[in-house]
Design a protein around this motif. Structure first.
Motif, PDB file in Angstrom:
ATOM      1  N   THR A 104      66.779  32.587  23.386  1.00 30.27           N
ATOM      2  CA  THR A 104      66.600  31.198  23.825  1.00 30.27           C
ATOM      3  C   THR A 104      65.214  30.925  24.406  1.00 30.27           C
ATOM      4  OG1 THR A 104      67.825  31.919  25.758  1.00 30.27           O
ATOM      5  CG2 THR A 104      69.003  30.514  24.205  1.00 30.27           C
ATOM      6  N   THR A 105      64.623  31.895  25.037  1.00 33.80           N
ATOM      7  CA  THR A 105      63.301  31.662  25.636  1.00 33.80           C
ATOM      8  C   THR A 105      62.215  31.685  24.563  1.00 33.80           C
ATOM      9  OG1 THR A 105      62.919  34.015  25.974  1.00 33.80           O
ATOM     10  CG2 THR A 105      63.968  32.822  27.782  1.00 33.80           C
ATOM     11  N   GLY A 106      62.479  32.326  23.444  1.00 34.32           N
ATOM     12  CA  GLY A 106      61.464  32.433  22.396  1.00 34.32           C
ATOM     13  C   GLY A 106      60.378  33.455  22.721  1.00 34.32           C
ATOM     14  N   ASN A 107      60.510  34.132  23.870  1.00 30.32           N
ATOM     15  CA  ASN A 107      59.505  35.138  24.241  1.00 30.32           C
ATOM     16  C   ASN A 107      59.555  36.325  23.279  1.00 30.32           C
ATOM     17  OD1 ASN A 107      58.797  33.643  26.447  1.00 30.32           O
ATOM     18  ND2 ASN A 107      60.196  34.724  27.841  1.00 30.32           N
ATOM     19  N   PRO A 108      58.391  36.924  22.999  1.00 27.81           N
ATOM     20  CA  PRO A 108      58.404  38.091  22.112  1.00 27.81           C
ATOM     21  C   PRO A 108      59.206  39.244  22.718  1.00 27.81           C
ATOM     22  CG  PRO A 108      56.151  37.425  22.669  1.00 27.81           C
ATOM     23  CD  PRO A 108      57.074  36.581  23.492  1.00 27.81           C
ATOM     24  N   ILE A 109      59.871  39.977  21.842  1.00 30.46           N
ATOM     25  CA  ILE A 109      60.646  41.134  22.307  1.00 30.46           C
ATOM     26  C   ILE A 109      59.986  42.380  21.718  1.00 30.46           C
ATOM     27  CG2 ILE A 109      62.927  42.242  22.260  1.00 30.46           C
ATOM     28  CD1 ILE A 109      64.061  39.365  21.691  1.00 30.46           C
ATOM     29  N   ALA A 127      67.990  37.650  26.000  1.00 29.84           N
ATOM     30  CA  ALA A 127      67.403  38.649  25.102  1.00 29.84           C
ATOM     31  C   ALA A 127      66.225  39.347  25.771  1.00 29.84           C
ATOM     32  CB  ALA A 127      66.944  37.982  23.818  1.00 29.84           C
ATOM     33  N   SER A 128      66.170  40.680  25.596  1.00 30.73           N
ATOM     34  CA  SER A 128      65.061  41.462  26.150  1.00 30.73           C
ATOM     35  C   SER A 128      64.914  42.732  25.312  1.00 30.73           C
ATOM     36  CB  SER A 128      65.395  41.854  27.596  1.00 30.73           C
ATOM     37  OG  SER A 128      66.465  42.785  27.578  1.00 30.73           O
ATOM     38  N   ALA A 129      64.001  43.587  25.718  1.00 27.18           N
ATOM     39  CA  ALA A 129      63.815  44.844  24.982  1.00 27.18           C
ATOM     40  C   ALA A 129      65.004  45.785  25.169  1.00 27.18           C
ATOM     41  CB  ALA A 129      62.534  45.515  25.446  1.00 27.18           C
ATOM     42  N   GLU A 130      65.902  45.468  26.150  1.00 28.93           N
ATOM     43  CA  GLU A 130      67.072  46.322  26.394  1.00 28.93           C
ATOM     44  C   GLU A 130      68.334  45.760  25.759  1.00 28.93           C
ATOM     45  OE1 GLU A 130      65.038  45.516  29.273  1.00 28.93           O
ATOM     46  OE2 GLU A 130      63.954  47.329  28.688  1.00 28.93           O
ATOM     47  N   VAL A 131      68.446  44.414  25.747  1.00 31.06           N
ATOM     48  CA  VAL A 131      69.683  43.767  25.272  1.00 31.06           C
ATOM     49  C   VAL A 131      69.359  42.661  24.272  1.00 31.06           C
ATOM     50  CG1 VAL A 131      71.807  42.597  25.977  1.00 31.06           C
ATOM     51  CG2 VAL A 131      70.658  44.122  27.573  1.00 31.06           C
ATOM     52  N   LEU A 132      70.109  42.664  23.161  1.00 35.09           N
ATOM     53  CA  LEU A 132      69.916  41.617  22.165  1.00 35.09           C
ATOM     54  C   LEU A 132      71.262  40.922  21.906  1.00 35.09           C
ATOM     55  CD1 LEU A 132      67.792  43.741  19.648  1.00 35.09           C
ATOM     56  CD2 LEU A 132      66.917  41.985  21.191  1.00 35.09           C
ATOM     57  N   PRO A 133      71.464  39.716  22.482  1.00 40.07           N
ATOM     58  CA  PRO A 133      72.714  39.008  22.217  1.00 40.07           C
ATOM     59  C   PRO A 133      72.739  38.436  20.795  1.00 40.07           C
ATOM     60  CG  PRO A 133      71.325  37.760  23.732  1.00 40.07           C
ATOM     61  CD  PRO A 133      70.578  39.007  23.414  1.00 40.07           C
ATOM     62  N   VAL A 134      73.870  38.577  20.121  1.00 40.55           N
ATOM     63  CA  VAL A 134      74.015  38.108  18.731  1.00 40.55           C
ATOM     64  C   VAL A 134      75.148  37.093  18.669  1.00 40.55           C
ATOM     65  CG1 VAL A 134      74.799  38.870  16.459  1.00 40.55           C
ATOM     66  CG2 VAL A 134      73.028  40.133  17.621  1.00 40.55           C
TER      67      VAL A 134
END
Ligand SMILES: Nc1ncnc2c1ncn2[C@@H]1O[C@H](COP(=O)(O)OP(=O)(O)OP(=O)(O)O)[C@@H](O)[C@H]1O
Ligand SMILES: CC(=O)C(=O)O
Ligand SMILES: [K+]
Ligand SMILES: [Mg+2]
Length: 527
Positions: A104-109, A127-134
């Motif tokens: 949602t933030t559109g920030n690069p992962i 969403a982050s480098a640790e967790v990716l919600p699908v």
């Protein structure tokens, strides 16, 4: 498959390798190029340049962004068409049962090779480098230990830095723990999730797709729908019924076959669809790499035999970031043409790539070279054999028109058509020369007003190899003399530079219920 016969003309000379390619012309290639329009290809100038470079269809991929964004692009396309004096087919590509990372933030992962990342069906997580919600609650249930998951924006090769491949290590409730196989930076709000050979329990035509078609599709009276992830013939039937309900019965359906499930049902899907998109992006994940070419040859051949257009995707991935394709990509484009493809579809290359116009131009040039050595005779013979005897009158005259065009070395075949069917019939026999289709409008009434058919039918012909449609003015529909009908085609051919005074053309038309082919010397028109 080819029975030992050559797929290139036997007289294809080595010397042609050393001569320079044909100069840029009005007709860059007989093969059609459909370009996906997006952030890097939506200004009037860029679209105009793409049209001039040979783009004949524009794909609006609703996996990306919304109707307002695509509307702006479409308005620009309309201006560009006027400026360039070229028609372009408008294709809506559905989202379908596609899974996406909710960023949602559109920030690069940024993901690093050899680390772990958790894919979760809990979409309240950020969403982050640790967790990716699908966005699919069933995700942990459809994957198993050892599966490969790809994430990316239209490219998921897993070897460049904008996409990543993961290996599933463990499933714990709503969490799927994965090993990151390559270092990558996933950017933007749209990141597609792809797992090979999983059954996704979502409709092919989703509620979101229905809503997009009912609004954007209806408003723009779109020419073609690319039905993403077509898996069964019922998918096509369902869309057909939906289009009818929305007063879009003239809109064509290209079934995008891009899963093994679609592959299994290919023959039935082809019967119902107006065309096929051979989606190698997804298919390249579902199928082992060594099998993709085989299905490509099968699918293209099947489409050729019934005279339905087939478009191949994912050809010059590396042009997303480079001015030149790899040797393998360039050769692959030529081979798609030699296999019999009607068109090539560009995705990331034009949507978010750095060189959209060059991608169109380069692919067009490769196609044109392949067409020069395409074994038209072999293709012709195969179709005649497949159709068998007795042929319908139209089929027999159409195939004879193609033969005549070759025998008298005609510069083009001109065909009068209203639904487009006659032009498609000629194209099925793959003449080596362009087919100029003069599309005759018909007056038609709906509950509200009288309108003319023709503009959609003309643009739809841009999906078929070799056809160049011209929309006739309605008064041509009541021809004074036969020649008056030919005039626009000849004037057009002349101004575009593909007809000269000493040329001859073959004309295919219907007079009453009879089909007629005739040879016309152009001198009389040039006095
Ligand atoms: N020389 C000509 N000048 C102008 N119009 C012509 C000429 N020859 C044919 N036409 C018109 O072209 C149109 C051809 O359309 P027709 O509906 O017959 O073809 P189609 O749409 O390809 O095939 P189908 O009928 O199978 O859908 C007819 O309206 C016919 O009157
Ligand atoms: C275009 C597309 O969807 C594919 O190649 O998979
Ligand atoms: K899509
Ligand atoms: Mg796909």
């Amino acid at each position: 498959m080819q029975g030992g016969q050559m797929i290139v003309e036997e007289n294809a000379q080595l010397s042609t390798v050393l001569t320079s390619s044909a100069k840029p012309s009005y007709i860059p290639s007989l093969t059609k190029i459909i370009a996906t329009l997006g952030p890097k290809s939506r200004s009037v100038d860029t679209i105009e340049a793409c049209l001039k470079a040979g783009m004949s269809g524009a794909r609006f991929d609703f996996s990306w962004l919304d109707g307002d964004y695509h509307q702006e692009t479409l308005e620009n396309l309309r201006i560009a068409m006027k400026n360039a004096k070229k028609l372009c087919a408008i294709m809506l590509d559905t989202v379908g049962p596609e899974l996406q990372v909710c960023n949602t933030t559109g920030n690069p992962i940024d993901l690093k090779a050899d680390t772990h990342v958790t894919i979760t069906s809990n979409i309240s997580k950020e969403a982050s480098a640790e967790v990716l919600p699908v966005d699919y609650a069933e995700f942990p249930k459809i994957v198993k230990k050892g599966d490969t998951v790809f994430l990316g924006q239209h490219l998921f090769t897993g070897h460049e830095t904008s996409s990543v491949w993961l290996e599933v290590l463990e499933i714990k409730g709503e969490n799927v723990i994965c090993l990151v196989k390559n270092t990558a930076s996933l950017s933007g709000s749209m990141i597609t999730v792809c797992v090979s050979n999983v059954k996704i329990n979502l409709a092919t035509l989703t509620e979101k797709d229905k809503q997009i078609i009912s609004t954007w599709g209806v408003k723009n009276n779109i020419d073609i729908i690319s039905l993403s992830y077509t898996r069964h013939v019922e998918d096509v039937r369902e869309l057909r019924a939906f289009l009818k309900m929305k007063n879009l019965s003239e809109t064509q359906i290209y079934a995008k076959v891009e899963t093994t499930e679609g592959l299994r049902h290919f023959d039935e899907i082809l019967q119902e669809a107006d065309g096929i998109i051979f989606g190698r992006g997804n298919l390249g994940i579902d199928l082992p790499p060594e099998k993709v070419f085989l299905f490509q040859k099968y699918a293209i051949s099947k489409c050729n035999m019934v005279g339905k257009p087939v478009i191949v995707t994912r050809v010059v991935d590396s042009m997303t970031g480079n001015l030149r394709p790899t040797r393998a990509e360039a050769t692959d484009v030529a081979n798609a043409v030699l296999d019999g493809a009607d068109g090539i579809m560009l995705g990331a290359e034009t949507l978010r790539g750095l060189y959209p116009v060059d991608a169109v131009r380069t692919v067009g040039r490769i196609c044109a070279e392949a067409e020069h050595v395409y074994n038209h005779t072999l293709h012709y013979k195969k179709i005649v054999k497949h159709v068998g005897e007795p042929m319908t009158h139209a089929e027999s005259v159409a195939s004879s028109a193609v033969r005549s065009a070759i025998k008298v070395k005609a510069a083009t075949i001109v065909v009068f058509t209203s639904s487009g069917r006659a032009a498609r019939l000629i194209a099925k026999y793959r003449p080596p020369v362009p087919i100029v289709a003069i599309v005759i409008p018909h007056l038609r009434a709906n509950s509200l007003k009288w309108t003319f058919t023709g503009s959609s039918q003309a643009r739809q012909l841009l999906g078929v190899r070799g056809i160049y449609p011209i929309l006739a003015s309605p008064d041509v529909a009541a021809p004074g003399s036969e020649e008056s009908g030919l005039r626009p085609a000849i004037d057009h051919g002349r101004s575009a530079g593909f007809l000269k005074s000493n040329d001859r053309i073959v004309v295919f038309q219907k007079v009453g219920n009879s089909s007629v082919a005739k040879i016309v010397e152009l001198q009389q028109f040039f006095i």
